[in-house]
Scaffold this active site. Structure first.
Site, mmCIF file in Angstrom:
data_model
loop_
_atom_site.group_PDB
_atom_site.id
_atom_site.type_symbol
_atom_site.label_atom_id
_atom_site.label_comp_id
_atom_site.label_asym_id
_atom_site.label_seq_id
_atom_site.Cartn_x
_atom_site.Cartn_y
_atom_site.Cartn_z
ATOM 1 N N LYS A 161 53.528 -33.159 8.817
ATOM 2 C CA LYS A 161 52.514 -33.715 9.546
ATOM 3 C C LYS A 161 52.996 -33.533 10.938
ATOM 4 O O LYS A 161 54.131 -33.572 11.411
ATOM 5 C CB LYS A 161 52.470 -35.144 8.964
ATOM 6 C CG LYS A 161 50.952 -35.894 9.547
ATOM 7 C CD LYS A 161 50.040 -35.259 8.755
ATOM 8 C CE LYS A 161 49.008 -36.330 8.463
ATOM 9 N NZ LYS A 161 48.229 -36.022 7.224
HETATM 10 N N1 GLU Z 1 45.114 -34.512 7.171
HETATM 11 C C1 GLU Z 1 44.638 -34.326 5.726
HETATM 12 C C2 GLU Z 1 45.594 -35.121 4.797
HETATM 13 O O1 GLU Z 1 46.090 -36.108 5.161
HETATM 14 C C3 GLU Z 1 44.572 -32.803 5.266
HETATM 15 C C4 GLU Z 1 45.887 -32.144 5.335
HETATM 16 C C5 GLU Z 1 45.637 -30.584 4.948
HETATM 17 O O2 GLU Z 1 44.752 -29.896 4.785
HETATM 18 O O3 GLU Z 1 46.926 -29.976 5.035
HETATM 19 O O4 GLU Z 1 45.441 -35.000 3.952
#
Ligand code: GLU
Length: 419
Positions: free
Chosen positions: A106
């Protein structure tokens, strides 16, 4: 909303809770609770008035045992190192819950994007992409959208990466616009998995979702799509929705698409003329509804607020909306919580489909995307219920972690340790 609960400590507590039901050694458990590495950087860009401004930014690569690191990038003034670490850890266990071949990562920039012009946002995003370039890649770490980022930012990151690498690599990032290699169904995917989880949950509990009243906290991409699909595909009555400006209520059910359109035009849900009254966010979270969907940020419901929650079922569209204390209170009170790492996993699942399509240079119709997504969510739901029942677990979050941790540990142990 509890500001003082550290989400990274919440993640670690959730892992510890599940580990009590698993045979995992202390040293492997330590590995499961800490990121492999965290990039911390400062992005200096030129503002429109010629001055320079610096924005702290992070990328946490939590665990890569099951595949490349995967997870979004958020732009928010509240971003900090521990939040990004927590969010990256939740991605590991989310990808494992729905069994897609990724680890977790992240990223985030400490910025309020509403205060920047489009040009400043583009320079900031490209500066971050340049910093990320050595550590991301189609087989290494694949970012995506998260809070306050979307197709536009993903397109900039892809373009910066491909330009600097002198290649084409659309699978380096997901959540792109269709013309830039995005997937049909990706924008809706997070909310769709929330809707599917709610459908399966009500079915499992022997209740009719078509008769259910619903309150949704947060009306961004996840919340607004979940609300619309719950209303339009399942016939539920969405009686209240909110955003950071407050909540709107109509006991006969809101027209969720019209509220979305109103928010697009005015910037907030409050003021929506067909609502019967306006409420605070806290009033929405404690409404007497059948289903509550927290779809905003972490720590929306703490232990104190959990005592006043009147919903029977909670399906988490946000990441980490309940503190561990809230979880304990709700478990004690027999409120069924279906966790984020299943209920919002549609976003990353369709990111996976986007990446598969990018790698194959072969694109699917939306019907195929939605069918495959449904299969992943339903299979994961069944796996979670199976773990819940066969291990006599206290709640569905612990069940999801039991399933997910087992998968991560198996991948780690099968690979062996080196050096
Ligand atoms: N931000 C989204 C989540 O928290 C999607 C992450 C992604 O598609 O890699 O799951």
């Amino acid at each position: 909303m509890s500001e003082d609960v550290n989400p990274f400590e919440s993640l670690q507590e959730q892992i510890d809770d599940a580990a009590g039901y698993l045979d995992v050694s202390e040293d492997v458990l330590t590995r499961l609770k800490h990121p492999e590495r965290v990039l911390e950087t400062n992005l200096t860009i030129e503002m429109d008035d010629g001055s320079l401004e610096t924005f702290p930014a992070y990328r946490s690569q939590f665990n890569g045992d099951r595949g490349p690191y995967k997870g979004g990038i958020r732009y928010h003034p509240g971003v900090d190192r521990d939040e990004v670490k927590a969010l990256s850890g939740w991605m590991v266990y989310k990808c494992a819950t729905v069994d897609i071949p990724y680890g977790g990562g992240k990223g985030g920039i400490v910025v309020d994007p509403r205060e920047l012009s489009d040009g400043e946002l583009e320079r900031l995003t490209r500066a971050f992409a340049e910093e990320l370039r050595p550590i991301i890649g189609e087989d290494r770490d694949i970012p995506a959208p998260d809070v306050n980022t979307g197709q536009r930012e993903m397109n900039w990151i892809k373009d910066t990466y491909e330009t600097l690498e002198n290649t084409t690599a659309p699978g380096v990032i997901t959540g792109k616009a269709i013309e830039s290699g995005g997937s049909e169904g990706r924008v809706e995917a997070t909310g769709r998995s929330t809707m599917l989880t709610a459908r399966e949950a009500f079915d499992y509990l022997g209740r009719d979702i078509g008769d259910a009243t619903v309150a949704v906290q947060g009306y961004g991409n996840a919340g607004s799509v979940a609300a619309r699909l719950l209303e339009q595909e399942l016939g539920a009555s969405v009686v209240a929705v909110s955003d950071s400006s407050g909540a709107v209520h109509d006991p006969d059910g809101l027209d969720t698409a019209a509220v979305k359109e109103f928010k697009r035009e005015t910037g907030s849900v409050t003021g929506y003329e067909d609502a019967t009254e306006e409420l605070s966010n806290e009033e929405l979270l404690t409404m007497d509804v059948d289903l509550l969907v927290p779809a905003a940020l972490e720590n929306a419901i703490d232990g104190d607020l959990a005592r006043d929650v009147e919903a029977d079922v909670i399906v988490e569209a946000a990441n980490g909306p309940l503190t561990p204390e809230a979880d304990d209170v709700l478990t004690e009170r027999d409120v069924h919580v279906f966790p984020d790492i299943l209920a919002n996993a549609g976003g990353v699942t369709v990111s996976y489909f986007e990446w598969v399509q990018n790698r194959q240079r072969f694109y699917w119709p939306e019907s195929r995307v939605n069918d495959e997504l449904e299969r992943h969510v339903v299979d994961a739901f069944e796996g979670l219920v199976d773990a819940y029942e066969s291990n006599d677990l206290p709640n569905f979050r612990t069940a999801a972690y039991v399933v997910a941790i087992r998968r991560v540990v198996d991948a780690y142990e099968e690979a062996g340790t080196w050096p």
